[in-house]
Enzyme design. Sequence first.
Site, PDB file in Angstrom:
ATOM      1  N   LYS A 187       0.864  -1.131  -0.037  1.00 49.90           N
ATOM      2  CA  LYS A 187       0.053   0.001  -0.047  1.00 49.90           C
ATOM      3  C   LYS A 187       0.851   1.337  -0.023  1.00 49.90           C
ATOM      4  CE  LYS A 187      -2.051   2.657   2.713  1.00 49.90           C
ATOM      5  NZ  LYS A 187      -2.015   4.098   1.861  1.00 49.90           N
ATOM      6  N   GLU A 261       9.788   1.474  10.482  1.00 52.12           N
ATOM      7  CA  GLU A 261      10.891   2.244  10.081  1.00 52.12           C
ATOM      8  C   GLU A 261      10.262   3.484  10.168  1.00 52.12           C
ATOM      9  OE1 GLU A 261      14.003   2.072   9.022  1.00 52.12           O
ATOM     10  OE2 GLU A 261      14.157  -0.155   8.598  1.00 52.12           O
ATOM     11  N   CYS A 297      13.694  10.708   5.790  1.00 56.60           N
ATOM     12  CA  CYS A 297      13.814  10.159   7.062  1.00 56.60           C
ATOM     13  C   CYS A 297      15.234  10.318   7.667  1.00 56.60           C
ATOM     14  CB  CYS A 297      13.454   8.807   7.415  1.00 56.60           C
ATOM     15  SG  CYS A 297      14.100   7.667   6.145  1.00 56.60           S
ATOM     16  N   GLU A 396      10.331  16.668  13.671  1.00 58.70           N
ATOM     17  CA  GLU A 396      10.809  16.257  12.485  1.00 58.70           C
ATOM     18  C   GLU A 396       9.980  17.238  11.434  1.00 58.70           C
ATOM     19  OE1 GLU A 396       9.348  12.791  10.849  1.00 58.70           O
ATOM     20  OE2 GLU A 396      11.212  12.388   9.956  1.00 58.70           O
TER      21      GLU A 396
HETATM   22  P1  NAD Z   1       2.666   8.464   7.131  1.00 53.53           P
HETATM   23  O1  NAD Z   1       2.586   7.693   8.557  1.00 53.53           O
HETATM   24  O2  NAD Z   1       1.606   9.587   7.409  1.00 53.53           O
HETATM   25  O3  NAD Z   1       1.920   7.452   6.371  1.00 53.53           O
HETATM   26  C1  NAD Z   1       2.698   6.353   5.903  1.00 53.53           C
HETATM   27  C2  NAD Z   1       2.035   5.284   5.315  1.00 53.53           C
HETATM   28  O4  NAD Z   1       0.875   4.911   6.396  1.00 53.53           O
HETATM   29  C3  NAD Z   1       0.831   5.779   4.062  1.00 53.53           C
HETATM   30  O5  NAD Z   1       0.830   4.758   3.284  1.00 53.53           O
HETATM   31  C4  NAD Z   1      -0.381   5.867   5.072  1.00 53.53           C
HETATM   32  O6  NAD Z   1      -1.399   5.743   4.107  1.00 53.53           O
HETATM   33  C5  NAD Z   1      -0.454   5.032   5.692  1.00 53.53           C
HETATM   34  N1  NAD Z   1      -1.046   5.057   7.274  1.00 53.53           N
HETATM   35  C6  NAD Z   1      -1.506   6.079   7.482  1.00 53.53           C
HETATM   36  N2  NAD Z   1      -2.392   5.988   8.764  1.00 53.53           N
HETATM   37  C7  NAD Z   1      -2.465   4.489   8.825  1.00 53.53           C
HETATM   38  C8  NAD Z   1      -2.802   3.386   9.850  1.00 53.53           C
HETATM   39  N3  NAD Z   1      -3.450   3.960  10.838  1.00 53.53           N
HETATM   40  N4  NAD Z   1      -2.858   2.276   9.470  1.00 53.53           N
HETATM   41  C9  NAD Z   1      -2.190   1.876   8.428  1.00 53.53           C
HETATM   42  N5  NAD Z   1      -1.552   2.486   7.520  1.00 53.53           N
HETATM   43  C10 NAD Z   1      -1.681   4.087   7.895  1.00 53.53           C
HETATM   44  O7  NAD Z   1       3.898   8.950   6.884  1.00 53.53           O
HETATM   45  P2  NAD Z   1       4.195   9.807   5.579  1.00 53.53           P
HETATM   46  O8  NAD Z   1       3.868  11.230   5.992  1.00 53.53           O
HETATM   47  O9  NAD Z   1       3.667   9.341   4.527  1.00 53.53           O
HETATM   48  O10 NAD Z   1       5.682   9.877   5.419  1.00 53.53           O
HETATM   49  C11 NAD Z   1       6.707  10.585   6.328  1.00 53.53           C
HETATM   50  C12 NAD Z   1       7.143   9.922   7.472  1.00 53.53           C
HETATM   51  O11 NAD Z   1       7.726   8.514   7.273  1.00 53.53           O
HETATM   52  C13 NAD Z   1       8.370  10.730   8.119  1.00 53.53           C
HETATM   53  O12 NAD Z   1       8.074  10.649   9.595  1.00 53.53           O
HETATM   54  C14 NAD Z   1       9.339   9.976   7.665  1.00 53.53           C
HETATM   55  O13 NAD Z   1      10.350  10.233   8.529  1.00 53.53           O
HETATM   56  C15 NAD Z   1       9.008   8.660   7.828  1.00 53.53           C
HETATM   57  N6  NAD Z   1       9.960   7.505   7.050  1.00 53.53           N
HETATM   58  C16 NAD Z   1      10.926   6.840   7.446  1.00 53.53           C
HETATM   59  C17 NAD Z   1      11.896   6.210   6.833  1.00 53.53           C
HETATM   60  C18 NAD Z   1      12.622   5.144   7.274  1.00 53.53           C
HETATM   61  O14 NAD Z   1      13.204   4.301   6.730  1.00 53.53           O
HETATM   62  N7  NAD Z   1      12.776   4.991   8.697  1.00 53.53           N
HETATM   63  C19 NAD Z   1      11.706   6.285   5.500  1.00 53.53           C
HETATM   64  C20 NAD Z   1      10.865   7.165   4.859  1.00 53.53           C
HETATM   65  C21 NAD Z   1       9.973   8.084   5.466  1.00 53.53           C
END
Ligand code: NAD
Length: 502
Positions: A187, A261, A297, A396
Amino acid sequence: MSDGRVLGRVGRGRPPVAARMHIGGQWREAASGARLDCIDPTTEELLGTVPAGAAPVADAAVAAAQEASGAWRALGWTRRAALLRDLADAVGEVAEPLAVLDVLDSGNPIAGMRGDIESAVRELHYYAGLAGQTHGVSTPTGPDTVSFTKREPYGVVVRIVPFNHPFKFACGKAAAALAAGNAVIVKPGEQTSLSAVALAEVAEAVLPPGVLNVVTGTGAELGQALVSHPGAPRVAFTGSVATGRRIMVAAAQHFGHVTLELGGKNPLVICPDVDVRQAARSAVASMNVARSNGQSCGSTSRIYVHESIRAEFTDALVDRVREIRVGDPLDEANDVGPLAFEAHLQRVSGHITRAQASGATLATGGSRPGGTGRGYFIEPTVFTDVTDEMPIARDEVFGPVMSVLGWSDLDDVVRRANDTELGLTANVFTRDLRVAHRLADQLQAGYVYVNGTGRRPPGSPFGGWKHSGFGKENGPEELLSYTREKTVTVTLPAEDPDWATP
Ligand code: NAD
């Protein structure tokens, strides 16, 4: 009537595409017919729509993955590895249209997105190479007994990824789970889903139906339904800390095995022995500006620079940041494009406003760049006079915003760098190996870069500490994390009927 495919069909000035999901080898709509808009963040025009899947889509995807998983496992690792290599080749053949699709959908720069597609191809090859390395161990026994462990795939793996590196994450982060013998449900982030649909298109010609399913929808509806699903015993998540916490709670109801992650507020400690101009250039590179406009990230948004070079470094940093060309990310002459979506621009702008309100000095950036009438653009930004307590030093931002702080005592800067709930990466610039090893030892993060932030050798394990998550990815451990261990003890049939040991 659209067939739901998107590759080569998305472009500025073209009619919006109506993408579909790929479940069990079929191109599917959400039962409700609801759709999400895919907006080009550069022009704010509609590129297309994707289905807004919800609980019924989660049910269908889990059922399809369950059905496909037995045969995929039974295929054996050599055949699975060969198919993953075929998939890598197939992705490589359409690398340029995939990169362009991600630029249009995410606003990330074209050079960065070409790098992302290459990286996804590498990950497929890497895990194809490792596919047979799911060994068990044997336990010493007497001559009548053999006791060993084996590692079996979970069957179904849910892979939820964020918006910032759309294809790289949708594809590369499925590789290890597939190699281990699982059927996968991907997803993507709801703001940048199109290239995941393109992945399904490429994969349908290579993988058996149901082995790689791509579903689209919001996190609150579809994501939540997937991670709560009792038929999904393994959930791997990349995204924000807040969502990671929700996922742990949801998966706990069925004891789903979760790896996370999550976000970072990554410190970069710059020692006085560095070449200052070079350090300034590297500090900008460490923000991942050229790859994803700081929406990374691993971005090094807290820069601790030694007081003896602080003024010189700040000037060099500001000069370097002002050189960054902001504009249409499809134009190779530009270094960066817009942020990925409007709500994120508002989020990043809010961080900038709060930083100024709390007393930080805006050294450069902070506004919409000149000449960009439309699009979710923000100038690369540097704050000085930042203190450890300010929100800009703690939260962040996930955008091109850097904060410069000073230090003079090594122990003290280690303490300050560690004074955060997050622990994804920590970064050091120095020529002194003694200092490098000392800081690598003392900094609390899952990954420490010395003089080369972001330069990760293939296979080097990546993953956070503290609230940045748990579970390592990119290395052999990720492959094993998609298997569960079973112990088997075989005893020779005994002549003595009382053969069971207590
Ligand atoms: P997000 O948590 O809003 O969304 C990430 C994914 O989770 C999306 O596909 C979203 O639809 C899904 N999601 C949201 N709520 C959910 C729920 N309740 N249950 C299941 N899935 C759900 O994050 P974002 O804004 O898309 O991405 C940014 C964040 O991701 C930042 O905090 C960044 O640091 C982190 N990130 C971490 C890494 C890593 O490797 N550690 C890599 C990239 C991004």
